[in-house]
Write an enzyme that holds these catalytic residues in place. Sequence first.
Site, short mmCIF file in Angstrom:
data_model
loop_
_atom_site.label_atom_id
_atom_site.label_comp_id
_atom_site.label_asym_id
_atom_site.label_seq_id
_atom_site.Cartn_x
_atom_site.Cartn_y
_atom_site.Cartn_z
N ASP A 49 0.84 -1.26 -0.07
CA ASP A 49 -0.01 -0.06 0.00
C ASP A 49 1.05 1.45 -0.11
O ASP A 49 2.22 1.13 0.19
CB ASP A 49 -0.87 -0.14 1.30
N TYR B 139 -0.82 8.31 -2.65
CA TYR B 139 -0.83 7.99 -4.04
C TYR B 139 -2.28 8.53 -4.17
O TYR B 139 -2.28 8.88 -5.63
CB TYR B 139 -1.00 6.42 -4.27
N GLY B 140 -3.24 8.79 -3.59
CA GLY B 140 -4.44 9.12 -3.96
C GLY B 140 -4.75 10.44 -4.77
O GLY B 140 -5.48 10.74 -5.84
N THR C 32 -8.71 2.58 1.48
CA THR C 32 -8.04 1.61 2.63
C THR C 32 -8.49 2.32 3.86
O THR C 32 -8.64 1.35 4.77
CB THR C 32 -6.72 1.52 2.63
N HIS C 33 -8.55 3.83 4.14
CA HIS C 33 -8.64 4.30 5.40
C HIS C 33 -10.30 4.34 5.59
O HIS C 33 -10.48 4.62 6.87
CB HIS C 33 -8.17 5.73 5.11
N CYS D 263 -4.53 -1.32 -1.92
CA CYS D 263 -4.33 0.17 -2.07
C CYS D 263 -5.56 0.37 -3.52
O CYS D 263 -5.14 -0.10 -4.27
CB CYS D 263 -3.09 0.77 -2.27
N ASN D 264 -6.56 1.15 -3.16
CA ASN D 264 -7.41 1.32 -3.85
C ASN D 264 -6.85 2.32 -5.22
O ASN D 264 -7.14 1.89 -6.32
CB ASN D 264 -8.68 2.01 -3.64
N1 DGL Z 1 -4.36 3.52 0.31
C1 DGL Z 1 -4.82 4.77 -0.53
C2 DGL Z 1 -6.29 4.13 -1.25
O1 DGL Z 1 -6.91 3.37 -0.70
C3 DGL Z 1 -5.35 5.67 0.21
C4 DGL Z 1 -4.04 6.78 0.91
C5 DGL Z 1 -3.37 7.36 -0.45
O2 DGL Z 1 -3.82 8.27 -0.89
O3 DGL Z 1 -2.13 6.88 -0.74
O4 DGL Z 1 -6.72 4.71 -2.22
#
Ligand code: DGL
Length: 264
Positions: A10, A42-43, A185-186, A73-74
Amino acid sequence: MDRDAIGIFDSGVGGLTVLHELVRALPAEDFVYLGDTGRYPYGNKSPETVTRYSLENAAFLVEKGIKLLVVACNAASSVALGALRAECAVPVVGVIDPGAKAAAAHTRSGRVGVIGTEVTIASGAYTRSLRRLRPDLEIYTRACPLFVPLAEEGWTDNEVTRAAIALYLGSLARSGIDTLILGCTHYPLLKAAIGEFLGKSVALVDSAEETAGEVRETLRQTGVRRRRGRGTTSFFVTDVPDRFVKVGRRFLGERVESAVRIER
Ligand code: DGL
């Protein structure tokens, strides 16, 4: 090969919600978790950048001798899954299709909401996956970038969080959805507050739970599921481990004892 670990990555701590479900579903397995904390988040990054980071994370884990890769990680799952599957010699499981499958099976009204970070929503990955399963669905999407820092801060249910939920989800609440995919994920950490705002008539689909089911099924099909004993988890990060361990405990409890920093 059943003795090999499951690799999971992630952008940071968020994937620990997925790891939590995986450990519950597959207690005998070993897990190697990589949180790319040095390059988080990453978002709000471009698909190209998220794909490059994802391929580098996968290469590190494959090098460890894993039997399956979970993209926990989405954001990464929504833009990099094709590239990861093309590059990796092991099965790759993302979080998008499992969440979409559960939502498509659950909805009665045919109106499904999806929330996530900017790159996930802009990619249209959940919409495509839902439409493949059920072309008749009406899909309503909304990026909710502030939910990520709120969850990391531990502000899972206070007036700031409730105000953010009302602002982001007001129009979704009026659209008549009966199912909402928590496409980040959050967001499972905000599940209670989101549920309170939307009411009991809207089911919240947590991609983490659904993904664990898909991983178990993939291991069964490939005949490499480990059934006996109690597995271990090792953590790797790309920035100093302190914050990962502190925030990670909010996500996974005491299981996050320490993490090893790798160079990037
Ligand atoms: N893990 C990212 C997701 O599930 C959320 C955090 C990020 O922006 O990196 O999209």
